[in-house]
Structures are given as C-alpha cells and as structure tokens.
Design a protein around this motif. Structure first.
Motif, PDB file in Angstrom:
ATOM      1  N   VAL A   1       0.879  -1.174   0.000  1.00  0.00           N
ATOM      2  CA  VAL A   1       0.000   0.000   0.000  1.00  0.00           C
ATOM      3  C   VAL A   1       0.904   1.207   0.000  1.00  0.00           C
ATOM      4  CG1 VAL A   1      -1.767   1.285   1.279  1.00  0.00           C
ATOM      5  CG2 VAL A   1      -1.742  -1.220   1.377  1.00  0.00           C
ATOM      6  N   PHE A   2       0.645   2.172  -0.895  1.00  0.00           N
ATOM      7  CA  PHE A   2       1.445   3.397  -0.825  1.00  0.00           C
ATOM      8  C   PHE A   2       0.651   4.599  -1.315  1.00  0.00           C
ATOM      9  CE2 PHE A   2       2.704   3.651  -5.346  1.00  0.00           C
ATOM     10  CZ  PHE A   2       2.551   2.335  -5.764  1.00  0.00           C
ATOM     11  N   PHE A   3       1.090   5.778  -0.876  1.00  0.00           N
ATOM     12  CA  PHE A   3       0.456   7.051  -1.248  1.00  0.00           C
ATOM     13  C   PHE A   3       1.369   7.834  -2.175  1.00  0.00           C
ATOM     14  CE2 PHE A   3      -1.182   6.662   3.286  1.00  0.00           C
ATOM     15  CZ  PHE A   3      -2.445   6.237   2.915  1.00  0.00           C
ATOM     16  N   THR A   4       0.796   8.455  -3.194  1.00  0.00           N
ATOM     17  CA  THR A   4       1.541   9.355  -4.068  1.00  0.00           C
ATOM     18  C   THR A   4       0.878  10.726  -4.009  1.00  0.00           C
ATOM     19  OG1 THR A   4       1.894   7.483  -5.566  1.00  0.00           O
ATOM     20  CG2 THR A   4       2.425   9.677  -6.412  1.00  0.00           C
ATOM     21  N   PRO A   5       1.650  11.782  -3.746  1.00  0.00           N
ATOM     22  CA  PRO A   5       1.046  13.120  -3.756  1.00  0.00           C
ATOM     23  C   PRO A   5       0.670  13.506  -5.182  1.00  0.00           C
ATOM     24  CG  PRO A   5       3.427  13.296  -3.499  1.00  0.00           C
ATOM     25  CD  PRO A   5       3.089  11.825  -3.458  1.00  0.00           C
TER      26      PRO A   5
ATOM     27  N   PRO B   1      16.973  11.242  -5.610  1.00  0.00           N
ATOM     28  CA  PRO B   1      15.659  11.509  -5.016  1.00  0.00           C
ATOM     29  C   PRO B   1      15.764  11.556  -3.499  1.00  0.00           C
ATOM     30  CG  PRO B   1      15.819   9.205  -5.654  1.00  0.00           C
ATOM     31  CD  PRO B   1      17.129   9.848  -6.036  1.00  0.00           C
ATOM     32  N   GLY B   2      16.237  12.687  -2.976  1.00  0.00           N
ATOM     33  CA  GLY B   2      16.525  12.822  -1.552  1.00  0.00           C
ATOM     34  C   GLY B   2      15.296  13.136  -0.720  1.00  0.00           C
ATOM     35  N   VAL B   3      15.539  13.290   0.561  1.00  0.00           N
ATOM     36  CA  VAL B   3      14.482  13.566   1.526  1.00  0.00           C
ATOM     37  C   VAL B   3      14.977  14.668   2.451  1.00  0.00           C
ATOM     38  CG1 VAL B   3      13.219  12.625   3.501  1.00  0.00           C
ATOM     39  CG2 VAL B   3      13.577  11.215   1.474  1.00  0.00           C
TER      40      VAL B   3
ATOM     41  N   PRO C   1       4.367  14.996  -9.343  1.00  0.00           N
ATOM     42  CA  PRO C   1       5.757  15.456  -9.461  1.00  0.00           C
ATOM     43  C   PRO C   1       6.667  14.264  -9.698  1.00  0.00           C
ATOM     44  CG  PRO C   1       5.079  15.451  -7.152  1.00  0.00           C
ATOM     45  CD  PRO C   1       3.865  15.086  -7.969  1.00  0.00           C
ATOM     46  N   ILE C   2       7.492  14.324 -10.723  1.00  0.00           N
ATOM     47  CA  ILE C   2       8.449  13.249 -10.987  1.00  0.00           C
ATOM     48  C   ILE C   2       9.835  13.841 -11.184  1.00  0.00           C
ATOM     49  CG2 ILE C   2       6.776  11.640 -11.982  1.00  0.00           C
ATOM     50  CD1 ILE C   2       7.797  12.403 -14.761  1.00  0.00           C
ATOM     51  N   GLN C   3      10.814  13.003 -10.990  1.00  0.00           N
ATOM     52  CA  GLN C   3      12.201  13.436 -11.100  1.00  0.00           C
ATOM     53  C   GLN C   3      12.768  12.776 -12.339  1.00  0.00           C
ATOM     54  OE1 GLN C   3      14.287  13.275  -7.412  1.00  0.00           O
ATOM     55  NE2 GLN C   3      16.290  13.210  -8.370  1.00  0.00           N
ATOM     56  N   MET C   4      13.075  13.582 -13.356  1.00  0.00           N
ATOM     57  CA  MET C   4      13.541  13.053 -14.631  1.00  0.00           C
ATOM     58  C   MET C   4      15.062  13.183 -14.755  1.00  0.00           C
ATOM     59  SD  MET C   4      10.299  14.500 -16.853  1.00  0.00           S
ATOM     60  CE  MET C   4      10.730  13.729 -18.420  1.00  0.00           C
ATOM     61  N   LYS C   5      15.595  12.624 -15.816  1.00  0.00           N
ATOM     62  CA  LYS C   5      17.037  12.671 -16.063  1.00  0.00           C
ATOM     63  C   LYS C   5      17.554  14.110 -16.115  1.00  0.00           C
ATOM     64  CE  LYS C   5      16.319  12.856 -20.976  1.00  0.00           C
ATOM     65  NZ  LYS C   5      16.422  12.255 -22.277  1.00  0.00           N
ATOM     66  N   LYS C   6      18.851  14.279 -15.996  1.00  0.00           N
ATOM     67  CA  LYS C   6      19.515  15.585 -16.099  1.00  0.00           C
ATOM     68  C   LYS C   6      18.992  16.585 -15.054  1.00  0.00           C
ATOM     69  CE  LYS C   6      20.343  14.883 -21.045  1.00  0.00           C
ATOM     70  NZ  LYS C   6      20.303  15.416 -22.401  1.00  0.00           N
TER      71      LYS C   6
ATOM     72  N   PHE D   1      11.789   8.972 -11.255  1.00  0.00           N
ATOM     73  CA  PHE D   1      11.476   8.660  -9.867  1.00  0.00           C
ATOM     74  C   PHE D   1      10.214   9.404  -9.441  1.00  0.00           C
ATOM     75  CE2 PHE D   1      16.309   8.596  -9.613  1.00  0.00           C
ATOM     76  CZ  PHE D   1      16.413   7.220  -9.622  1.00  0.00           C
ATOM     77  N   THR D   2       9.371   8.727  -8.682  1.00  0.00           N
ATOM     78  CA  THR D   2       8.202   9.368  -8.084  1.00  0.00           C
ATOM     79  C   THR D   2       8.290   9.202  -6.572  1.00  0.00           C
ATOM     80  OG1 THR D   2       6.923   8.638 -10.004  1.00  0.00           O
ATOM     81  CG2 THR D   2       5.674   9.473  -8.111  1.00  0.00           C
ATOM     82  N   PRO D   3       8.160  10.299  -5.804  1.00  0.00           N
ATOM     83  CA  PRO D   3       8.186  10.147  -4.345  1.00  0.00           C
ATOM     84  C   PRO D   3       6.903   9.455  -3.895  1.00  0.00           C
ATOM     85  CG  PRO D   3       7.650  12.428  -4.937  1.00  0.00           C
ATOM     86  CD  PRO D   3       7.972  11.696  -6.219  1.00  0.00           C
TER      87      PRO D   3
END
Ligand code: NI
Ligand code: NI
Ligand code: NI
Ligand code: NI
Ligand code: NI
Ligand code: NI
Ligand code: NI
Ligand code: NI
Ligand code: NI
Ligand code: NI
Ligand code: NI
Ligand code: NI
Lengths: 153, 153, 153, 153, 153, 153
Positions: free
Chosen positions: C44-48, F56-58, E48-53, D46-48
């Motif tokens: 189970v996980f949440f994504t904003p 992808p830090g915190v 929100p996603i984190q893409m390359k570069k 990546f997705t948080p």
C-alpha cells in the motif's frame, strides 16, 4: 507574478507563515487557498509532506506583508483546521519592474519588464495571453511567442 | 557531502535562498542547478510545490556562504525566471570531518570520517566508489561494503 | 518485502488498484493504510498528486493477489472516501528468496537471500535489526553492518 | 526527447516497468538512473511515494522497448535493491518527427519538428542550446528564443 | 466527484493517458488542465516526478472514456508540449450513486448518496456548500457538518 | 495534535531543524522518525526533494522546544546519516486549547476544544476514535461524526 504596479525597490521583507495539516480534506484546502489569495496573501502554496502515523499531510505556506500578518493568521485559523501556525521574516531581493503594452489581434497585452543590473527579462502577462488563447483557440505558447516577437520588433 | 577538506568546527552559518518558479521549464531548471553548483552554491535542491491556478510549480532552494550571497542571487536571476528571491540565515551544527584512504583493487578510495562527541561515522566517497563500480562492472553497494570492510580491518 | 516464506518462482501476477482521494483527511488515510495492510494487501502506498480546483490530493495504490481483489476493493470503499477504484493486472518478475539466520548479541536475525541468475543479494530483516537496535541502543545501520559481516564470515 | 532519428509512425508500444524502493540510498538511485539510461531505457524517472512504517520511499519507473525488457529487468536487479519488478505494456500515440538545422553564432543547432495532423511544434535541441549558452555565457532561454526566431525567418 | 447523474452500474472502463513533461512551464500546465477538464476528461492530475539531467518534471495523467480518447489525445498535443502519450485501459468498480436535496439557509444543497452493498456514504456537493460558505462567510466545514445533520434528521 | 494538556498561551517559539539526506534508506528514515518522536520532538516530517546527481533525496524537518535542541540534534546525528543540520527559530501563534469528554458506546472519547478570539473548533481525539473504530469495526469517519453530534447535543 500578478502585481502590476511598477516596482523600483530591490529589497523588501515578507513574513512566511507555515502550518502542517493532517486533518483537512484536499477539497477544503483548495478552497482555503482561494480565500487566502483573495484576502491579501502575496503567495500561497502547498508542499506534500509525510507526517507521523503514515499520514500523507500537506504543508501550507503563506507569504504576507508584515502589516497583513495578524489578519491572515486569523483567516488561516478560520479557513483551515490548523491549531497553530509558525512564521518567520525573510528578506527579499527583487528585480525592478515596469510594464509595457503591445496590441496583438486587436487585444492589448501587458508585458512585465524586469531588470536587475544588466539582467533584463520580458514576460507577457499570463491572464492577457490566456484570454487571447481562449478567444482565438490558439496554444498558449504560440501567443507568448508572438507577443514577445511583436514587442522586440 | 562533497567537500573534502578537514573540518574541525562544529558550528557555522549558511544563507538559505528560496524562490518559487512557475514559468520555467524543467529542462531549464536542471541546467540552472548545474550552474549554481558550479559557481559556489553549497547545496541546491528542488521541492515540488502546488501553486495557485493549478500550477505544478517548483521551489528552488540554494544554500550559500554569506560572502557568496550577492553573486549567487545574481546568478539565480540570470539562470532562472525568478523575479525575486527570499533568504534567511540558518545556524548549523556540523560533525567534525577528516579523511582517510584505503586501496581497493589498486584504486585509492577516500573515506570521510565524521565525528560528533562519541558518535562516529565512516562514509566512503561516492565519486571514488562509482569510478570503481563502473570500471569493474560491480554494484555500487558491493563497492561500499568492501571498502568499509577494508578500512575496519 | 516482508513475506518470509521461501519463494522459488520468478514470475507471478498482481492486481494494482488505484484511486484518487480529495475528500479524506491525512489522519483517515494513515488509518486506512494500516487496515489494508492488516487485511491481505501486498503493498500500500500514497503518491502526492495535484488535482483540479487547487486540491493537494493523494493517490492510493494497493497491490493485491487476484483472489483478494474483491475483498480489498470492498475494504477500500469502507476505509476511505473513494467512490470508485480503477485496477489493472501487472506481470511480475521476482528474485528467488530463501532465509538464513545468524545469532548476534544472543538474538536471532533472519537474512533474506535473494537471487536472480548470477545476481545475489543478502538483506538482514528490518524487524529483527530494529529490535536489536532498540534493545542495545545502537544505530540501525550499525546492526545491519554487523549482521552482514557475521553472515559473510 | 533525445532520439534524433526521423520518426514517421504515429503508434507504437512500450513496456512500463515499476518497482517501489525503500532500502536503497538516493545516492545509489541516482547512479542507477544513469546506468539504466546508458543501457537502452527509453525513459527513467522517480516518483516520491509514502510507504508503510513511515518510509519516504521512491517508485522507480523505466520505459523500455519490448525487446529490451529482459535485459533491463536484469539491470534493475543489479543496480538497485529491488527484489521484484512489475510491468505492463502501454500503447503510445506519438507525433511524427523530423530534424532541421540552423546556424547560430557559428554553431549548428538542431531543431526537432514534431507534427500530428494540423498541429506542428518546433523544439530546439537542448544539448545544442546548452553548449552555446555555456560557451557564450548566455541564459538558456535567450538561446532558445534566438534559435526559434532564426528558424522562422 | 462532479458528475451529478444517477449511476446504477458498478463496473465500467476508463482509458488512462499519461505523459511526462519537462519542457513546459507550470503556468502552461495549469492552463492545460483547465482545457482538458472543459473538453470531456473525466479526471486530470499532475504527479511530481524526477527526470534525467536533474529535471523536476511533471507527469500528466488524464482519465477518459474510450470514445473520447482520440479527441483528448489531440488536445493534449495542442495544449501541452508532449510529443507522445502512452495509454492503457483500466477496469473500474464504482459505487452506485443517486442524489438528494436539502434546504439550508434557504439555499438548495445536493447530497450524493453512494452505496456499495451494505456500505453507504453521504457527501454534500462541494460547489453548493462553497457557495453558501462564501455567501454567509462561514467555514466550509461548518456548512458540510450542518448539511449532513439536516439530512440525517 | 497529540498534546493533551490545556494550553492558554497564544504565542510561543519553536526551533525548526532541517537536514537533507541522500545516503540513508527509507527504512532507516522511518525508524529515525519513530525515535525522534519518542524523544521529545514536537513534530517530525519528511519532504521529498530533488538533489544533485539525480538523487531523489528527503528533507527531514524536526520541530523542537529550545531546551531540547541540543539533545535532539545529537539524536539526529545518531539515528540518521546527516553530517550537519541547520536550524532557525520560528515564532508561533496557537489556538488556546482545553479538553472535554463524551461517552460513546461505553468508551470515553476526548475532544479538543480550540479557540482563537471568536473562532472555535472541536476535534475528537484520533487515538480514541481509532480505538472505537477498531473495536466495533466502524469507519473512522462514522465515529468522528457520531462523537461530534453527541458533544453538540
Ligand atoms: Ni501578472
Ligand atoms: Ni542588495
Ligand atoms: Ni564527497
Ligand atoms: Ni554547540
Ligand atoms: Ni521488509
Ligand atoms: Ni521481512
Ligand atoms: Ni522470465
Ligand atoms: Ni533531443
Ligand atoms: Ni490512431
Ligand atoms: Ni459533485
Ligand atoms: Ni464485481
Ligand atoms: Ni491528540
């Protein structure tokens, strides 16, 4: 990005107010944002945060002028479920701003001219461009590009 | 995590500079991060924020030494679409740091030794481990583990 | 990552169930996560997510075995404010898993041994390491490192 | 946005591979992204996500061509701590693409021309514009604007 | 949450369309969301996603009925900078819905009655409650609570 | 939201401690949150941030009373991989709080009564409502609604 008065200062101060919210719905928070912006907040934004007990919370941040601080804290208590807010003054460095106008498709479009020493930036007004994009069924980017070209000629 | 000079102080101060951006592309922001890091910023990071008018904005945060503040604000105005920045000084408490070296597969790997009172932590250098992982086609974690074992023997 | 039975298959299938939520509090969602995990959800996980009308919503994702799908959809309707869910089957490729044990400070620690062709990974069990970290007031990382070293000797 | 071959098809298929990660560092994940992109992934992001037990996890998503699926799953197992991945085929509709060139400040800049029925879009190549921005110390946006103007003349 | 027709089915299907965006501003994306919602999308949201570069990108997700897929893909190409979209059908299980009305402060408020087997949920309509909250300067939560109480009496 | 002492003050001060983490797993961070909350932190939360080198830090944020600052910084160094922390005092405005009790299904439920000038808010205690929801297998929202109704009668 929506104040249209000329700005010649390059320094001022804002109060940043923050509060973490885990007991209000997203529906309620969306409405709260509207109310805060309509009552003098300089900027309002949400940051997704991960709170204790697996709660996908939201941090509300409100930037205000010092003289509006008390009134806007009161509004936060009314419009959200926050039971406390924390705040801190930030110094700001801002580009000087003036406004120009061009006529595009018989509509007037304002352009913000921002400058800081030798750095200069031209930004067509979002609301004006959007109105044209809607009226003529154009991509927003096309309107921006055309308006900037018109200004530079 | 990339300064390799010994650090014996346990307190210093940094300036945290922030600005909310809704009119620059992610491509442009990625390039701006590179420029800021290459010009003396201590740290640069992006936070996803939700701004008015359904805008999926980004908060840019830049940590700088006080003496670099003016130069880096200027660079933010040049490299991003920000028309203003806000900033505030933070105090810091930092672990004391020194560096050790081990030889692994004929390559030199630096290890950061961080200590704070009785707390001590050993961290192999990312760049050194990555170089070995690439050269010998090893998982990065394997290199970290091996290097730490070597150091502790 | 918390099933402790040996796994020899390398392929299976899961159902991914998703729903966007804008009318439940983070408190309520944290409780819902606990209930879903306690009733057979694999993960189970949440994504904003950023929804219409400036709403800082949350996407709930639940991974389930096909035979649990109906029961868990029912639980989502009970434990959240969702009025509909969407779902889709995913194929999975998984590492084969077996378990080993080591004794560290007179406590038994399980280690998951995961392998896929020539790739092999050893992971000490989080819950076991946490128990030791708490009991002996050690950093969790220290326990992980020590346990791995013990296993490799 | 980095393939520079002409594309005349308007439909194809990709495999989307996903895995939730809670036991690898951000350092390790950044390195894994580089490796996946260097070995044939079409896109990596990546997705948080917020996982059980208060873990600020990360979902890794990798888009691949069907023929690369097995090789890239293997690489995910090698480069990350994932013990399983899930995947699913997506259909795609894509704009047709061709490339043009302009000369700006004696440097060649490619422009991607994307079209879909009556919709047409011109995008200067990021890497080319960046190179010019660096060489002549110009804002990236300035280069984009100038190049687009050159092309339209 | 904004369709006000009675729904008696418990299963249907939607197409989920996704695209990763790194070359459009947040301003432009906010406008695109409005356009997509105004032209038949069932739901639109940003992740929100984190893409390359080092690019802080955004994933746009649009849920549509199968018969609207072609038209909305066309609109995505017009309103955003996407050069391709990927999509997949999801099955849905949905609560049955009917509508009730109560009169509060001389205003009519609709309530959505959603049911699934023995699970039943009452949700006052957001737009109606908001209108009352604005008119009488009340917290939105107060209006929700009062309306629900009225209905249950 | 978990302190149950009456509060009559409307202003106080907290220290906000922050640190960016890119070399600790999500598992380790979840455990660190528990430890910080168990040792006097007023609040602990994670914010997803995008750091250099595609990491992808915190960001870990800990709110503490001034007298607990030194002890909690020490704990951050022990429980996380942070090698430095930054901190700053925030002023707070807080609603005055007192507690009431109602009996529901033979269980005692506390309600927090928060007030600020003419603004008043009633919040049933999460832990008490959760206990009842679990014991009687009720949706958490149902318990909240019933308890509030009981109090208002
Ligand atoms: Ni404006
Ligand atoms: Ni100055
Ligand atoms: Ni370093
Ligand atoms: Ni000190
Ligand atoms: Ni596990
Ligand atoms: Ni386990
Ligand atoms: Ni296979
Ligand atoms: Ni390209
Ligand atoms: Ni077609
Ligand atoms: Ni509605
Ligand atoms: Ni069914
Ligand atoms: Ni409480």
């Amino acid at each position: 990005t929506d104040s249209h008065a000329d700005v010649s200062a390059t320094h001022d101060q804002v109060i940043q107010i923050e509060t973490n919210i885990d007991d209000q719905t997203a529906e309620g928070l969306g409405y709260a944002m509207d109310q805060l912006l309509a009552n003098g907040a300089l900027d309002v934004f949400f940051t997704p945060i991960q709170m204790k007990k697996n709660r996908p919370g939201v941090k509300l941040t409100v930037l205000v002028k010092e003289q509006d601080q008390d009134q806007l804290i009161r509004l936060i208590f009314k419009a959200t479920t926050a039971k406390g807010v924390r705040y801190i003054p930030y110094q700001r460095t801002i580009m000087q701003r003036s406004f120009k106008k061009v006529t595009y498709r018989n509509m007037i479009v304002r352009l913000k001219v921002a400058s800081f020493n030798d750095i200069k930036r031209i930004t067509p007004e979002y609301e004006d461009c959007k109105e044209i994009a809607e009226k003529f069924d154009l991509p927003l980017n096309t309107v921006y590009d055309e308006v900037k070209k018109l200004y530079q000629e």
